[in-house]
Design a protein around this motif. Structure first.
Motif, mmCIF file in Angstrom:
data_model
loop_
_atom_site.group_PDB
_atom_site.id
_atom_site.type_symbol
_atom_site.label_atom_id
_atom_site.label_comp_id
_atom_site.label_asym_id
_atom_site.label_seq_id
_atom_site.Cartn_x
_atom_site.Cartn_y
_atom_site.Cartn_z
ATOM 1 N N VAL A 131 -22.055 17.808 -15.298
ATOM 2 C CA VAL A 131 -20.899 17.616 -16.170
ATOM 3 C C VAL A 131 -21.048 16.264 -16.867
ATOM 4 C CG1 VAL A 131 -18.405 17.449 -16.294
ATOM 5 C CG2 VAL A 131 -19.473 18.994 -14.653
ATOM 6 N N ALA A 132 -20.904 16.260 -18.174
ATOM 7 C CA ALA A 132 -21.044 15.028 -18.942
ATOM 8 C C ALA A 132 -19.895 14.077 -18.630
ATOM 9 C CB ALA A 132 -21.074 15.340 -20.433
ATOM 10 N N ASP A 133 -20.230 12.793 -18.439
ATOM 11 C CA ASP A 133 -19.223 11.767 -18.147
ATOM 12 C C ASP A 133 -18.698 11.224 -19.473
ATOM 13 O OD1 ASP A 133 -17.599 9.980 -16.955
ATOM 14 O OD2 ASP A 133 -19.186 8.585 -16.367
ATOM 15 N N THR A 134 -17.694 11.883 -19.996
ATOM 16 C CA THR A 134 -17.114 11.511 -21.286
ATOM 17 C C THR A 134 -15.798 10.767 -21.074
ATOM 18 O OG1 THR A 134 -15.913 13.596 -21.442
ATOM 19 C CG2 THR A 134 -18.160 13.548 -22.346
ATOM 20 N N PRO A 135 -15.300 10.051 -22.065
ATOM 21 C CA PRO A 135 -13.992 9.386 -21.929
ATOM 22 C C PRO A 135 -12.875 10.356 -21.574
ATOM 23 C CG PRO A 135 -15.162 8.536 -23.837
ATOM 24 C CD PRO A 135 -15.973 9.685 -23.327
ATOM 25 N N GLU A 136 -12.906 11.556 -22.123
ATOM 26 C CA GLU A 136 -11.868 12.529 -21.815
ATOM 27 C C GLU A 136 -11.937 12.957 -20.353
ATOM 28 O OE1 GLU A 136 -8.663 15.104 -22.348
ATOM 29 O OE2 GLU A 136 -9.432 13.424 -23.530
ATOM 30 N N GLN A 137 -13.185 13.125 -19.843
ATOM 31 C CA GLN A 137 -13.343 13.502 -18.437
ATOM 32 C C GLN A 137 -12.827 12.398 -17.517
ATOM 33 O OE1 GLN A 137 -14.336 16.449 -17.619
ATOM 34 N NE2 GLN A 137 -14.373 16.190 -15.398
ATOM 35 N N ARG A 138 -13.130 11.126 -17.863
ATOM 36 C CA ARG A 138 -12.625 10.006 -17.054
ATOM 37 C C ARG A 138 -11.106 9.929 -17.116
ATOM 38 N NH1 ARG A 138 -17.318 7.377 -19.224
ATOM 39 N NH2 ARG A 138 -16.062 6.428 -20.872
#
Length: 240
Positions: A65-72
């Protein structure tokens, strides 16, 4: 209705029927879907309702899973919601309650020792308070006796000499005003019911006056609302 083989899509008769993976197979058609090796009920491995041999069984892999700002942001929101739920449960079910401990021989022994130590400290404190009160009373009585010896005829007696004005009357000394409550003043954070005879009960927001520290976990104080004095647990109160 005739049954169809899942491999060759031909009719399967009872003598050659094999049921596995929610399907019907010919015994000769039950082979590895990748290499065609003949399989039995003992050595097959099913994946997605298809038979495979051990060598060609598909290996499952974790999805990255990509660690994107939205995911954080979603992770932080989930953590905050968990914290809010935890604090709400703490305020509703845990705060202000007394945690019961297992009643074994060691716990009873420690409790008895703590009670003896607390009672001894409370007794020393009470004796010290009484001794100070007696000393103040004796000092006041001594000053009163000195005043009466200086003016034995009373405060109203005067000696008048011819040509000399009478001296101004000196008022007798007044007793010292009662001292304000000593010690640190505390405020109760929770309700507490006394567990032993040397403890006192109090309610939330009650003021504790004339307090003295006994040890890290207990103080001796007076509940201002009831006037009762005794041992008070330090984790139920805070400084006013």
């Amino acid at each position: 209705m005739s049954k169809k083989c899942a491999k060759c899509d031909k009719t399967v008769y009872p003598a050659e029927e094999l049921k596995c993976l929610d399907k019907v197979w010919h015994k000769t058609c039950f082979k590895c879907w990748e290499c065609g090796m003949a399989l039995t009920m003992k050595n097959y491995k099913g994946y997605n309702k298809l038979p495979y041999c051990t060598a060609h069984y598909p290996q499952t892999k974790a999805t990255v899973v990509a660690d994107t700002p939205e995911q954080r942001r979603l992770i932080q929101t989930s953590q905050m919601q968990s914290q809010v739920a935890y604090h709400a449960d703490f305020e509703r079910n845990i705060k202000g309650t007394v945690t019961s401990l297992a009643e074994d021989a060691e716990t009873k022994r420690v409790k008895e020792i703590a009670g003896v130590v607390s009672q001894a400290a409370y007794t020393r404190t009470s004796q010290s308070d009484r001794s100070e009160g007696f000393q103040r009373e004796e000092s006041y009585n001594a000053k009163s006796e000195q005043q009466r010896a200086y003016n034995p005829a009373g405060p109203s007696a005067r000696m008048v000499m011819p040509g000399i004005p009478a001296p101004a009357q000196v008022p007798p000394p007044q007793p010292p005003p009662p001292s304000a409550p000593g010690g640190v003043v505390y405020v109760a954070m929770y309700d507490y019911d006394a567990q032993d005879d040397d403890e006192v009960s109090f309610l939330e927001n009650d003021r504790i006056i004339n307090s003295e520290q006994v040890d890290e976990g207990w103080i001796v104080g007076t509940v201002q609302r009831t006037g009762h004095r005794g041992m008070i647990p330090a984790n139920y109160i805070e400084r006013a």
